[in-house]
Design a protein around this motif. Sequence first.
Motif, PDB file in Angstrom:
ATOM      1  N   GLY A 281      15.115   5.490  -8.711  1.00  0.00           N
ATOM      2  CA  GLY A 281      14.319   4.639  -9.391  1.00  0.00           C
ATOM      3  C   GLY A 281      12.835   4.770  -9.060  1.00  0.00           C
ATOM      4  O   GLY A 281      11.871   3.914  -9.883  1.00  0.00           O
ATOM      5  N   TYR A 282      12.312   5.594  -8.438  1.00  0.00           N
ATOM      6  CA  TYR A 282      10.839   5.725  -7.920  1.00  0.00           C
ATOM      7  C   TYR A 282      10.020   6.846  -8.786  1.00  0.00           C
ATOM      8  O   TYR A 282      10.676   7.906  -8.628  1.00  0.00           O
ATOM      9  CB  TYR A 282      10.767   6.068  -6.527  1.00  0.00           C
ATOM     10  N   THR A 283       9.009   6.569  -9.415  1.00  0.00           N
ATOM     11  CA  THR A 283       8.187   7.462 -10.285  1.00  0.00           C
ATOM     12  C   THR A 283       7.119   7.662  -9.579  1.00  0.00           C
ATOM     13  O   THR A 283       6.612   9.211  -9.526  1.00  0.00           O
ATOM     14  CB  THR A 283       7.943   7.094 -11.359  1.00  0.00           C
TER      15      THR A 283
ATOM     16  N   ILE B 279       0.800   6.425   1.432  1.00  0.00           N
ATOM     17  CA  ILE B 279       1.498   7.262   2.662  1.00  0.00           C
ATOM     18  C   ILE B 279       2.432   8.193   2.144  1.00  0.00           C
ATOM     19  O   ILE B 279       2.153   9.455   2.778  1.00  0.00           O
ATOM     20  CB  ILE B 279       1.955   5.955   3.659  1.00  0.00           C
ATOM     21  N   GLN B 280       2.856   8.209   1.000  1.00  0.00           N
ATOM     22  CA  GLN B 280       3.724   9.315   0.592  1.00  0.00           C
ATOM     23  C   GLN B 280       2.986  10.245   0.298  1.00  0.00           C
ATOM     24  O   GLN B 280       2.957  11.438   0.307  1.00  0.00           O
ATOM     25  CB  GLN B 280       5.036   8.765  -0.281  1.00  0.00           C
ATOM     26  N   ALA B 281       1.942   9.914  -0.941  1.00  0.00           N
ATOM     27  CA  ALA B 281       1.104  11.062  -1.426  1.00  0.00           C
ATOM     28  C   ALA B 281       0.515  11.805  -0.470  1.00  0.00           C
ATOM     29  O   ALA B 281       0.077  12.945  -0.589  1.00  0.00           O
ATOM     30  CB  ALA B 281       0.154  10.304  -2.246  1.00  0.00           C
TER      31      ALA B 281
ATOM     32  N   THR C 150       5.557  -0.930   8.058  1.00  0.00           N
ATOM     33  CA  THR C 150       6.912  -1.028   7.251  1.00  0.00           C
ATOM     34  C   THR C 150       6.588  -1.679   6.003  1.00  0.00           C
ATOM     35  O   THR C 150       5.601  -2.461   6.034  1.00  0.00           O
ATOM     36  CB  THR C 150       7.867  -1.958   7.922  1.00  0.00           C
ATOM     37  N   GLY C 151       7.071  -1.083   4.826  1.00  0.00           N
ATOM     38  CA  GLY C 151       6.819  -1.969   3.480  1.00  0.00           C
ATOM     39  C   GLY C 151       6.066  -0.977   2.804  1.00  0.00           C
ATOM     40  O   GLY C 151       5.505  -1.285   1.677  1.00  0.00           O
ATOM     41  N   THR C 152       5.313   0.237   3.237  1.00  0.00           N
ATOM     42  CA  THR C 152       4.516   1.052   2.732  1.00  0.00           C
ATOM     43  C   THR C 152       5.061   2.210   1.895  1.00  0.00           C
ATOM     44  O   THR C 152       4.419   2.867   1.345  1.00  0.00           O
ATOM     45  CB  THR C 152       3.371   1.514   3.509  1.00  0.00           C
ATOM     46  N   GLY C 153       6.422   2.373   2.481  1.00  0.00           N
ATOM     47  CA  GLY C 153       7.232   3.349   1.887  1.00  0.00           C
ATOM     48  C   GLY C 153       7.104   4.621   2.659  1.00  0.00           C
ATOM     49  O   GLY C 153       7.403   5.590   2.533  1.00  0.00           O
ATOM     50  N   LYS C 154       6.723   4.312   3.926  1.00  0.00           N
ATOM     51  CA  LYS C 154       6.700   5.340   4.952  1.00  0.00           C
ATOM     52  C   LYS C 154       8.025   5.976   5.484  1.00  0.00           C
ATOM     53  O   LYS C 154       7.913   7.384   6.017  1.00  0.00           O
ATOM     54  CB  LYS C 154       5.936   4.721   6.089  1.00  0.00           C
ATOM     55  N   THR C 155       9.204   5.515   5.174  1.00  0.00           N
ATOM     56  CA  THR C 155      10.354   6.085   5.696  1.00  0.00           C
ATOM     57  C   THR C 155      10.745   7.352   4.581  1.00  0.00           C
ATOM     58  O   THR C 155      10.838   8.431   5.021  1.00  0.00           O
ATOM     59  CB  THR C 155      11.430   5.210   5.430  1.00  0.00           C
ATOM     60  N   ALA C 156      10.399   6.898   3.396  1.00  0.00           N
ATOM     61  CA  ALA C 156      10.366   8.164   2.374  1.00  0.00           C
ATOM     62  C   ALA C 156       9.582   9.196   2.600  1.00  0.00           C
ATOM     63  O   ALA C 156       9.627  10.426   2.660  1.00  0.00           O
ATOM     64  CB  ALA C 156      10.554   7.853   0.793  1.00  0.00           C
TER      65      ALA C 156
ATOM     66  N   LEU D  51      12.919  -5.019   8.425  1.00  0.00           N
ATOM     67  CA  LEU D  51      14.106  -5.351   7.686  1.00  0.00           C
ATOM     68  C   LEU D  51      13.485  -5.537   6.175  1.00  0.00           C
ATOM     69  O   LEU D  51      12.542  -6.296   6.197  1.00  0.00           O
ATOM     70  CB  LEU D  51      14.962  -6.494   7.977  1.00  0.00           C
ATOM     71  N   ASP D  52      14.289  -4.903   5.119  1.00  0.00           N
ATOM     72  CA  ASP D  52      13.872  -4.894   4.074  1.00  0.00           C
ATOM     73  C   ASP D  52      14.539  -6.184   3.117  1.00  0.00           C
ATOM     74  O   ASP D  52      15.814  -6.042   2.681  1.00  0.00           O
ATOM     75  CB  ASP D  52      14.271  -3.616   3.370  1.00  0.00           C
ATOM     76  N   ILE D  53      13.831  -7.389   3.278  1.00  0.00           N
ATOM     77  CA  ILE D  53      14.482  -8.386   2.432  1.00  0.00           C
ATOM     78  C   ILE D  53      13.560  -8.725   1.417  1.00  0.00           C
ATOM     79  O   ILE D  53      12.339  -9.424   1.697  1.00  0.00           O
ATOM     80  CB  ILE D  53      14.686  -9.522   3.597  1.00  0.00           C
TER      81      ILE D  53
ATOM     82  N   THR E  50      19.863  -0.672   1.660  1.00  0.00           N
ATOM     83  CA  THR E  50      18.502  -0.880   1.675  1.00  0.00           C
ATOM     84  C   THR E  50      18.171  -1.353   0.251  1.00  0.00           C
ATOM     85  O   THR E  50      18.512  -0.853  -0.623  1.00  0.00           O
ATOM     86  CB  THR E  50      17.729   0.381   2.182  1.00  0.00           C
ATOM     87  N   VAL E  51      17.239  -2.151   0.110  1.00  0.00           N
ATOM     88  CA  VAL E  51      16.918  -2.858  -1.424  1.00  0.00           C
ATOM     89  C   VAL E  51      15.404  -2.191  -1.551  1.00  0.00           C
ATOM     90  O   VAL E  51      14.612  -2.304  -1.003  1.00  0.00           O
ATOM     91  CB  VAL E  51      16.879  -4.153  -1.263  1.00  0.00           C
ATOM     92  N   GLY E  52      15.467  -1.424  -2.782  1.00  0.00           N
ATOM     93  CA  GLY E  52      14.019  -1.017  -3.053  1.00  0.00           C
ATOM     94  C   GLY E  52      13.324  -1.832  -4.021  1.00  0.00           C
ATOM     95  O   GLY E  52      14.074  -2.717  -4.692  1.00  0.00           O
TER      96      GLY E  52
HETATM   97  P1  AMP Z   1       9.536   1.182   3.942  1.00  0.00           P
HETATM   98  O1  AMP Z   1       8.199   1.061   4.282  1.00  0.00           O
HETATM   99  O2  AMP Z   1      10.061   2.718   4.236  1.00  0.00           O
HETATM  100  O3  AMP Z   1      10.397   0.242   4.752  1.00  0.00           O
HETATM  101  O4  AMP Z   1       9.731   1.146   2.385  1.00  0.00           O
HETATM  102  C1  AMP Z   1       9.781  -0.211   1.757  1.00  0.00           C
HETATM  103  C2  AMP Z   1      10.331  -0.314   0.315  1.00  0.00           C
HETATM  104  O5  AMP Z   1       9.819   0.359  -0.443  1.00  0.00           O
HETATM  105  C3  AMP Z   1      11.967  -0.030   0.570  1.00  0.00           C
HETATM  106  O6  AMP Z   1      12.721  -0.787   0.013  1.00  0.00           O
HETATM  107  C4  AMP Z   1      11.822   1.272  -0.189  1.00  0.00           C
HETATM  108  O7  AMP Z   1      13.173   1.629  -0.959  1.00  0.00           O
HETATM  109  C5  AMP Z   1      10.755   1.101  -1.254  1.00  0.00           C
HETATM  110  N1  AMP Z   1       9.956   2.198  -1.797  1.00  0.00           N
HETATM  111  C6  AMP Z   1       9.921   3.352  -1.066  1.00  0.00           C
HETATM  112  N2  AMP Z   1       9.091   4.283  -1.900  1.00  0.00           N
HETATM  113  C7  AMP Z   1       8.778   3.602  -2.874  1.00  0.00           C
HETATM  114  C8  AMP Z   1       8.071   4.311  -4.249  1.00  0.00           C
HETATM  115  N3  AMP Z   1       7.606   5.279  -4.229  1.00  0.00           N
HETATM  116  N4  AMP Z   1       7.855   3.165  -5.226  1.00  0.00           N
HETATM  117  C9  AMP Z   1       8.333   2.064  -5.029  1.00  0.00           C
HETATM  118  N5  AMP Z   1       9.174   1.313  -3.897  1.00  0.00           N
HETATM  119  C10 AMP Z   1       9.222   2.255  -3.038  1.00  0.00           C
END
Ligand code: AMP
Length: 512
Positions: free
Chosen positions: A31-33, A38-40, A58-64, A321-323, A495-497
């Motif tokens: 569901g992410y577009t 941090i990803q870019a 955490t929370g910035t999408g850094k895991t992905a 933790l993703d809450i 994990t909840v996104g």
């Molecule tokens: P993280 O910083 O990896 O803990 O990610 C925090 C939350 O952001 C998680 O719930 C991810 O599933 C969600 N997330 C990761 N990448 C995106 C994205 N590109 N757009 C929206 N949500 C995202």
Amino acid sequence: MSVDTTTAQEALTFADLGLSPKVLSAVTDAGYTTPTPIQAGSIPHAIQGKDVLGIAQTGTGKTAAFVLPMITRLEKGRARARMPRTLILEPTRELAAQVEENFIKYGKNHRLNISLLIGGVSFDEQEKKLERGADVLIATPGRMLDHFERGKLLLTGVEILVIDEADRMLDMGFIPDIERICKLIPFTRQTLFFSATMPPEITKLTEQFLHAPVRVEVSRAASTSINITQRLVKSGSKPWDKRETLRNLIRAEGDSLKNAIIFCNRKIEVSDLFKSLQKHEFDVGALHGDMDQRARMMMLDNFRSGRLKLLVASDVAARGLDIPDVSHVFNFDVPIHAEDYVHRIGRTGRAGRSGKSFTIVTRGDTKHLDAIEKLTGQNIEWHDGDLSTLAPATEEDDAPRRGRGAPKRAGRKGDGERKRDHKRERKEEVVEAKPAEVQEAPAEVTDIAEERRTRKDAIKSDNASRGTRSGNTGNQSRRDDRRHNRSNDDLNDGTVGFGDDMPAFMKIAVKV
Ligand code: AMP
């Protein structure tokens, strides 16, 4: 260390980052577009095999940001027995489990062998998985070294090393283990290194172990979300004063309080406050580093699903933790580290929703409060009005044993009466400490890592000018790691996104 910096290009899509079609399809399914900054900033460089130094919390999408390029790179080649191809080091079991969930989610079109090496699971089970050959090995440092020392793990095949939450590793005393592990992995590896902050010890580590990294810095959440209404609340400094203030605050919020996380600085306070709120018949759970893994997961599940309204937690336990969707955050204690304030209140007001945070402030908190206001660059407003007028403590509030049916008394209490209440509560505290009464309560302070951090904080503030930071031995870290129990069944916690509903602070532009 030569550092190449990068800037995020705004309107990028995931398709612009160089990810493989199979990975892209999994991201779309998730569901992410739009990639987060941090990803870019990281993904295109990581795919090219460069070292990355990601400064993001955490929370910035850094895991992905590290999982997606890793899966793309893993498409070439195969794992060999006992020789993992990649290694991800995480400070806690929860974070390790969350990373595993990310690999499962984004690797759904691949056949990845994923191994999780964390305390509490039998060595035999983990060894069997290693024997099959791991594409991805996710581990806490102590457990990983234990396997290495047993001769069941060869690190010479590791192509990509990820060190996540490095500053938290420092706080938990894991740095000697990290240094040792880095030396066991071939020099030719790619290293992806993430930390929310860059204290000198972490900078030193990056200088030692990263090779010409691309530095991607997401504006640290030094700014707090505009969706969050923040208030400071004056309180007496005795624990029972603070507990009364908190109860009044919770009651004053009425139905607008859907659910809340209440942060304490130390685990002993988590335990005490949990028991006290329970006695006062609040719908409350607790989370701290020393709870048995199953209990933790159950507690989190109950909170996420709405079965529990209040969750008392320490920073260490709640970190990462993703809450989603928390209406209120209460700081029972002003956090010692200003950054923790930002982390804590960032638990509310997520995904475009509004949230409220209340910080209970006593006379001794001025120094830490000043640091928070300096970091966030804002003066936090005081809660106006006398809280006890807003929500006068009732006889029922202060005499929990009477049960819900006790008649309420209107109006504000006189000073003498309040003192008597405090005495009564102090007495209750003694009663609460009896083992028979705490079956459901989390264990008392034994989380060495968390205690050590608190001790270090005390030492640090005493010796601020000397700037000492006590390290810890690898053996100690491993003991910490082993103390945690976990079973494979506990990993079902999804994990909840946010989907497309990305919270504003995740879109903060990357700094050069
Ligand atoms: P993280 O910083 O990896 O803990 O990610 C925090 C939350 O952001 C998680 O719930 C991810 O599933 C969600 N997330 C990761 N990448 C995106 C994205 N590109 N757009 C929206 N949500 C995202």
